[in-house]
Design a protein around this motif. Structure first.
Motif, PDB file in Angstrom:
ATOM      1  N   ASP A 734       0.838  -1.200   0.000  1.00 50.54           N
ATOM      2  CA  ASP A 734       0.000   0.000   0.000  1.00 50.54           C
ATOM      3  C   ASP A 734       0.870   1.246   0.000  1.00 50.54           C
ATOM      4  OD1 ASP A 734      -2.376   1.412  -0.015  1.00 50.54           O
ATOM      5  OD2 ASP A 734      -2.459   1.556   2.163  1.00 50.54           O
ATOM      6  N   ILE A 793      -2.597  -2.694  -3.290  1.00 54.10           N
ATOM      7  CA  ILE A 793      -3.910  -3.152  -2.855  1.00 54.10           C
ATOM      8  C   ILE A 793      -5.000  -2.650  -3.800  1.00 54.10           C
ATOM      9  CG2 ILE A 793      -4.211  -1.208  -1.270  1.00 54.10           C
ATOM     10  CD1 ILE A 793      -5.421  -4.820  -0.668  1.00 54.10           C
ATOM     11  N   GLU A 797      -7.484  -5.109  -5.911  1.00 55.39           N
ATOM     12  CA  GLU A 797      -8.937  -4.996  -5.847  1.00 55.39           C
ATOM     13  C   GLU A 797      -9.539  -4.859  -7.239  1.00 55.39           C
ATOM     14  OE1 GLU A 797     -12.410  -2.314  -3.661  1.00 55.39           O
ATOM     15  OE2 GLU A 797     -10.308  -1.671  -3.556  1.00 55.39           O
ATOM     16  N   LYS A 798      -8.943  -4.009  -8.053  1.00 58.52           N
ATOM     17  CA  LYS A 798      -9.458  -3.794  -9.407  1.00 58.52           C
ATOM     18  C   LYS A 798      -9.437  -5.088 -10.209  1.00 58.52           C
ATOM     19  CE  LYS A 798      -8.637  -1.060 -13.595  1.00 58.52           C
ATOM     20  NZ  LYS A 798      -7.765  -0.034 -14.227  1.00 58.52           N
ATOM     21  N   GLN A 800      -9.416  -8.234  -9.073  1.00 60.53           N
ATOM     22  CA  GLN A 800     -10.341  -9.228  -8.544  1.00 60.53           C
ATOM     23  C   GLN A 800     -11.791  -8.902  -8.894  1.00 60.53           C
ATOM     24  OE1 GLN A 800      -9.866 -12.101  -7.043  1.00 60.53           O
ATOM     25  NE2 GLN A 800      -7.637 -12.030  -6.785  1.00 60.53           N
ATOM     26  N   LEU A 801     -12.122  -7.639  -8.936  1.00 60.92           N
ATOM     27  CA  LEU A 801     -13.508  -7.257  -9.223  1.00 60.92           C
ATOM     28  C   LEU A 801     -13.837  -7.277 -10.711  1.00 60.92           C
ATOM     29  CD1 LEU A 801     -13.962  -4.289  -6.706  1.00 60.92           C
ATOM     30  CD2 LEU A 801     -14.999  -6.564  -6.571  1.00 60.92           C
ATOM     31  N   ARG A 827      -7.599  -4.472   5.824  1.00 54.80           N
ATOM     32  CA  ARG A 827      -8.164  -4.017   4.539  1.00 54.80           C
ATOM     33  C   ARG A 827      -8.347  -5.186   3.582  1.00 54.80           C
ATOM     34  NH1 ARG A 827      -5.123   0.919   1.886  1.00 54.80           N
ATOM     35  NH2 ARG A 827      -6.752   0.473   0.347  1.00 54.80           N
ATOM     36  N   PHE A 828      -7.357  -6.085   3.580  1.00 58.58           N
ATOM     37  CA  PHE A 828      -7.469  -7.243   2.695  1.00 58.58           C
ATOM     38  C   PHE A 828      -8.653  -8.119   3.096  1.00 58.58           C
ATOM     39  CE2 PHE A 828      -6.632 -11.800   2.258  1.00 58.58           C
ATOM     40  CZ  PHE A 828      -6.667 -11.902   0.870  1.00 58.58           C
ATOM     41  N   LEU A 831     -11.766  -6.592   1.817  1.00 54.18           N
ATOM     42  CA  LEU A 831     -11.842  -6.739   0.360  1.00 54.18           C
ATOM     43  C   LEU A 831     -12.186  -8.175  -0.026  1.00 54.18           C
ATOM     44  CD1 LEU A 831     -11.432  -5.813  -2.551  1.00 54.18           C
ATOM     45  CD2 LEU A 831      -8.958  -6.154  -2.241  1.00 54.18           C
ATOM     46  N   ARG A 832     -11.554  -9.140   0.638  1.00 55.26           N
ATOM     47  CA  ARG A 832     -11.837 -10.551   0.334  1.00 55.26           C
ATOM     48  C   ARG A 832     -13.312 -10.854   0.526  1.00 55.26           C
ATOM     49  NH1 ARG A 832     -12.408 -14.739   3.866  1.00 55.26           N
ATOM     50  NH2 ARG A 832     -12.157 -16.851   3.003  1.00 55.26           N
ATOM     51  N   LYS A 834     -15.792  -8.781   0.451  1.00 58.96           N
ATOM     52  CA  LYS A 834     -16.555  -8.069  -0.579  1.00 58.96           C
ATOM     53  C   LYS A 834     -16.569  -8.846  -1.896  1.00 58.96           C
ATOM     54  CE  LYS A 834     -16.249  -3.762  -3.288  1.00 58.96           C
ATOM     55  NZ  LYS A 834     -15.485  -2.493  -3.442  1.00 58.96           N
ATOM     56  N   ILE A 835     -15.424  -9.380  -2.281  1.00 58.18           N
ATOM     57  CA  ILE A 835     -15.326 -10.116  -3.554  1.00 58.18           C
ATOM     58  C   ILE A 835     -16.101 -11.426  -3.474  1.00 58.18           C
ATOM     59  CG2 ILE A 835     -13.720 -11.297  -5.102  1.00 58.18           C
ATOM     60  CD1 ILE A 835     -11.630  -9.146  -4.148  1.00 58.18           C
TER      61      ILE A 835
END
Length: 974
Positions: A734, A793, A797-798, A800-801, A827-828, A831-832, A834-835
């Motif tokens: 990050d 990070i 995220e970009k 993975q989404l 944060r990870f 994000l995990r 969320k995905i």
């Protein structure tokens, strides 16, 4: 005139004598103290303690008679007798020394202080208002303060005449030099007795010269003169007695060596000429006066001399020689009454403790203690010695030290000999709480007998017969020495119980008559000749002697030039027994120890071998081992990391083979090993890079520690590592974009983190003499092998989404941060979740997961038949195997987490199945069947790995688990 209260007839004569002298002196004393004050009935408790003190110590009584104000002071202020604050010695003496103007005044003040405090300490000891540890700590603190305060006064006085000694590191401005005084032996360990010498070593940081005196002296001459004056002030006997007897013989080169040496000369001496007994002595070394912080730095520098990084086999012979010397001395006339040097005495207990410290202290920092009772506690809690043995040694030590104090208190004399005459015998018995001398001797003999028993079993000489151990058969020695005919050799092997006699015989002959053995040194050959008959006897106690011997012969061959390993096994029958049994059960263990004989150290502590530590304990152990290594010595750091892993994986294998470690704890242990290693690898790589290039910037542009994490996938992420598992890793940071590090050779952020990732992989995968740490698989990073080694990070995220395949989201089910920054870890995790919780079409998801499983079978599937041509089942890849269960769990999380986000919490398949059950996605029966199947298959897989065998078993062994998994697969995926 009798003592004012009734006292024991045993002590009445001596106490009444002292009382009469005390009363007479009070009449003559100008201060006018009257003994009548003491006779008040309310003072009976105080008087009893006074009687106990005078009964046990003529020295204390003489001081009280000479200075009666002490008695009245303690009577009116009882806190002075109950206090225990070693720091007070420095405070009180600094006030006293501040008003002193001559060396003669200094000597008198120190002696008066010492005498007064000795009476107080003796009073507390004989009345048992102080523990042994408090008494010895009090005495040691008084010695520290006396030496330190005297040193500072004399240093200032020497500087007036000779100038101030100056010195510095190369390239630095000269600074005033202070003497450093190391306390050795009991002084260093805070264990001084009532009449101890103090063993000292004088040293100073840097060479140089004095400045500001009438003429210049080099620093060594200055500190030599200072040391000579200090010894006179502390050691000389005057009308007021002495402070402490000073012994300087433990310094480098002993009595013939310089009285004071620089740090560099000290380091050079111990590196080039330090002897084993000096290692023994340095265990207790402690800076006691002068520049204490510099002294601590010196001892850190000398620590590798005292404590070897790995188990010190070389110390074993030296320790055995010391033990023989002790045993010879004990037999000398007159030693039987010496409670320190005699058989079963204090010295033998000290030898037991320090033997373990010398051999194991380099790797086990918990043994790097100075106080003996602390060491015994470590030996007990870490299973180096049985608990009962440690408790018996502890009780004996305390009793012997209390008895030592009782003997020395009588006359303030340096002796450990039991008194010869009735009166002192009765007084000592009284001080020890016994009704008479006969009872004391009976208790003493019981303690001594226990000490002798434990002493005889420490560093036992393999040449000495032990009644508890079977004598190796003379026939094995004759076979090994070639004194039998071939037919007799084969007959012996058959008679003793070997099955594959021809193979065993040929293997023994290859070892005995091979070229390698002709090249070893005479001492190594002698050790081997002693070891082989012992080994032959031991393998016969195993379930498969043939297997055991054939697996251990390669180990013997691998250590022909390092036969100290054989000495270890001869001296530790329990270690040899466990080695034989585990190697019989596991070829993997046998191969690992053959490749890395240093792992034999693990067999010396059988308790640790079968008791896995917690993750925090693992992390602390590794940090302690790395603390010995300079931060710029990457090669040594890598060796420590690899040995740490091998040692702990060996423990897993031992526990798995013995059946003492359940599957889940086994995987936890293997996963924790990887995690603590990764944390240290990241830390080493990070320090290395910022030293060269400076720190990267965070997103605000400030140089600091930006977030960096290692994400573990697969078995590492799922807390399900097995023996030999690779590590599936992804690196995420990050740091700021388009910013450079703040060092002299700056790098942009992306390059810095790429190099950080490369350095981590280098440390993990480089082949050293101990092999690689882990194989690292980075193919699960965004865009796979074609993607960046380290992603931000935001980029992660970009990807993975927007761009990730379903199989990459499957992999994310078992992903978690295993090392690195805690904030980025949080944060990870967000994000995990969320995905994984995205809404997905179950039909298309089902097809993609099923298609991917088919492709895996086509590319990774394998087949094998047994000896009869029947197909075998592959535990991982065949239908109903481990991968099918993993795919089912991943599918369920991706399919249902949108409506049930709680099922994303865990990354291991067992707890995922439980969360699916709690969310009513699968039934209780299905969840139970899946978990039982998964545990069975993984347990079988681990067992095969430790047997060095592939993951195939007979199909009927996996029923009904295989069918149950297949039924759920058909229900969900087909």
């Amino acid at each position: 005139m009798s003592f004012p209260i009734a006292i024991s007839p045993i002590i009445a004569p001596v106490v009444n004598k002292h009382w009469q002298a005390f009363c007479a002196h009070c009449v003559e004393d100008p201060s006018g103290f009257s003994p009548d004050i003491l006779s008040d009935p309310s003072n009976s408790s105080f008087l009893q303690q006074l009687a106990n003190t005078w009964a046990g110590s003529d020295f204390a009584a003489e001081q009280c008679i000479k200075h009666p104000e002490l008695v009245y002071q303690w009577l009116s202020t009882p806190d002075l007798l109950s206090r225990f604050d070693p720091e007070l010695h420095h405070i009180q003496l600094s006030e006293i020394v501040a008003d002193i103007h001559s060396e003669a005044e200094l000597m008198k003040a120190l002696r008066l202080y010492r005498n007064r405090e000795m009476v107080r300490i003796i009073w507390r000891d004989l009345n048992r208002t102080a523990s042994l540890q408090q008494t010895t700590a009090d005495l040691s603190a008084m010695a520290d303060a006396c030496v330190d305060q005297a040193l500072h006064w004399l240093y200032r006085d020497c500087c007036k005449g000779f100038g101030t000694p100056m010195g510095s590191d190369p390239g630095q401005e000269p600074e005033p030099q202070q003497m450093v005084i190391l306390g050795m032996g009991k002084h260093g360990a805070h264990e001084l007795n009532l009449s101890s010498d103090i063993d000292l070593i004088f040293t100073y940081p840097h060479k140089g010269e004095t400045v500001g005196g009438r003429r210049s002296f080099d620093n060594q001459e200055f500190f030599t003169r200072l040391g000579q004056r200090l010894i006179k002030v502390i050691d000389s006997k005057t009308a007021d007695g002495f402070v402490f007897r000073v012994d300087m013989r433990l310094r480098p080169y002993g009595s013939s060596g310089a009285l004071a040496m620089s740090f560099s000369a000290m380091e050079q001496y111990y590196q080039d000429q330090g002897r084993d007994w000096e290692r023994y002595a340095m265990i207790k070394a402690r800076p006691v006066a002068g520049d204490v912080s510099a002294g601590e730095q010196l001892l850190q520098t000398l620590k590798p001399f005292t404590f070897r990084r790995y188990i010190d086999f070389g110390a074993i012979t030296a320790l055995r020689d010391m033990k023989k010397l002790i045993q010879r001395e004990v037999k000398r006339k007159g030693m039987e009454t010496n409670i320190k040097l005699g058989h079963g005495g204090i010295r033998e207990i000290e030898f037991i403790a320090q033997s373990f410290q010398l051999i194991h202290g380099g790797r086990d920092r918990s043994l790097q203690r100075k106080a003996l009772l602390d060491v015994l506690d470590v030996l007990r809690t870490s299973d180096y010695l049985p608990e009962q043995a440690c408790l018996e040694l502890r009780d004996a030590y305390i009793y012997l030290r209390d008895l030592e104090h009782a003997i020395q208190a009588l006359k303030d004399q340096q002796t450990q000999n039991l008194p010869d005459f009735e009166e002192p015998q009765n007084r000592v018995a009284y001080s020890m709480g016994h009704p008479d001398w006969v009872t004391l001797i009976k208790v003493l003999d019981e303690h001594k007998a226990r000490v002798v028993h434990h002493f005889d079993h420490v560093i036992a000489d393999p040449d000495e017969q032990d009644d508890d151990q079977p004598t190796p058969s003379e026939s094995w020695k004759m076979l090994w020495d070639g004194e039998l005919s071939v037919d007799d050799e084969i007959s012996l092997l058959e008679t003793k119980g070997f099955s594959d006699v021809k193979t065993v015989h040929n293997r023994l002959l290859a070892l005995r008559d091979g070229k390698a053995i002709t090249r070893v040194r005479r001492q190594s050959r002698e050790r081997l000749d002693t070891f082989i008959p012992i080994l032959m006897e031991q393998v016969l106690t195993t379930e498969a002697p043939d297997v055991c011997l054939l697996r251990l012969v390669p180990l013997v061959e691998s250590v022909l030039r390092r036969t100290a390993y054989l000495v270890l096994l001869m001296e530790n029958p329990a270690a040899l027994d466990h080695l034989c049994r585990l190697c019989t059960a596991s070829p993997w263990i046998a191969e690992q120890i053959t490749r890395h004989p240093a792992l034999l150290d693990e067999f010396l502590n059988v308790g640790n071998l079968y008791n896995p530590p917690k993750q925090a304990e693992l992390a602390d152990e590794l940090r302690q081992q790395l603390a010995h290594i300079p931060e710029d010595d990457l090669e040594s750091q890598m060796e420590v990391l690899r040995h740490f892993k091998m040692a702990h994986v060996l423990r897993v294998a031992a526990a798995q083979t013995a059946g003492t470690l359940p599957l889940m704890k086994e995987s936890d242990y293997l996963t924790w090993i990887a995690e603590v290693l990764l944390e240290q690898v990241v830390d080493i790589a990070w320090r290395n890079l910022i030293e060269r290039h400076g720190r990267p910037a965070n997103r605000d542009g400030d140089p600091c520690n930006p977030g960096f994490i290692v994400i573990g996938y697969g078995k590492l992420g799922g807390i399900e590592l097995g023996p030999g598992s690779d590590l599936d890793l992804v690196f995420v940071h990050d740091g700021a974009d388009n910013k450079e590090t703040d060092g002299e050779r700056p790098l942009d952020s992306g390059t810095f983190f790429t190099r950080l990732g490369q350095r981590i992989i280098h440390i993990l995968t480089t082949q050293t003499t101990s092999g690689s740490l882990y194989e690292a698989d980075m193919r699960l990073r965004p865009s796979g092998s074609s993607g960046l080694l380290v992603s931000s990070i935001a980029a992660f995220e970009k990807y993975q989404l927007n761009d990730a395949w379903i199989w990459e989201h499957q992999a994310l089910v078992r992903a978690r941060a295993v090392a690195g920054d805690k904030h980025l870890t949080a944060r990870f995790e967000t994000l995990r979740k969320k995905i994984l919780c995205q809404s997905r079409d179950k039909a298309s998801l089902q097809k993609e997961v099923s298609d991917m499983r088919i492709k895996m079978r086509e590319h990774l599937g394998s087949s094998k038949n047994d000896a009869d041509g029947n197909p075998l089942f592959h535990l991982k890849h065949d239908k109903g195997g481990i991968v099918d269960i993993e795919f089912l769990m991943q599918y369920a999380v991706l399919a249902y987490s949108h409506d049930h986000p709680g099922i994303t919490r865990y990354t291991d398949n067992i707890r995922i199945s439980e969360s699916l059950e709690h969310s009513n996605i699968i039934s209780h029966e299905q969840g139970k069947q899946l978990r039982e199947a998964y545990k069975f298959l993984r347990k079988a897989s681990h067992s095969r790995a430790f047997l060095n065998e592939r993951s195939f078993i007979k199909p009927d062994l996996v029923e009904p688990f295989r069918s149950q998994v297949g039924n759920l697969w058909q229900e969900w995926m087909e």
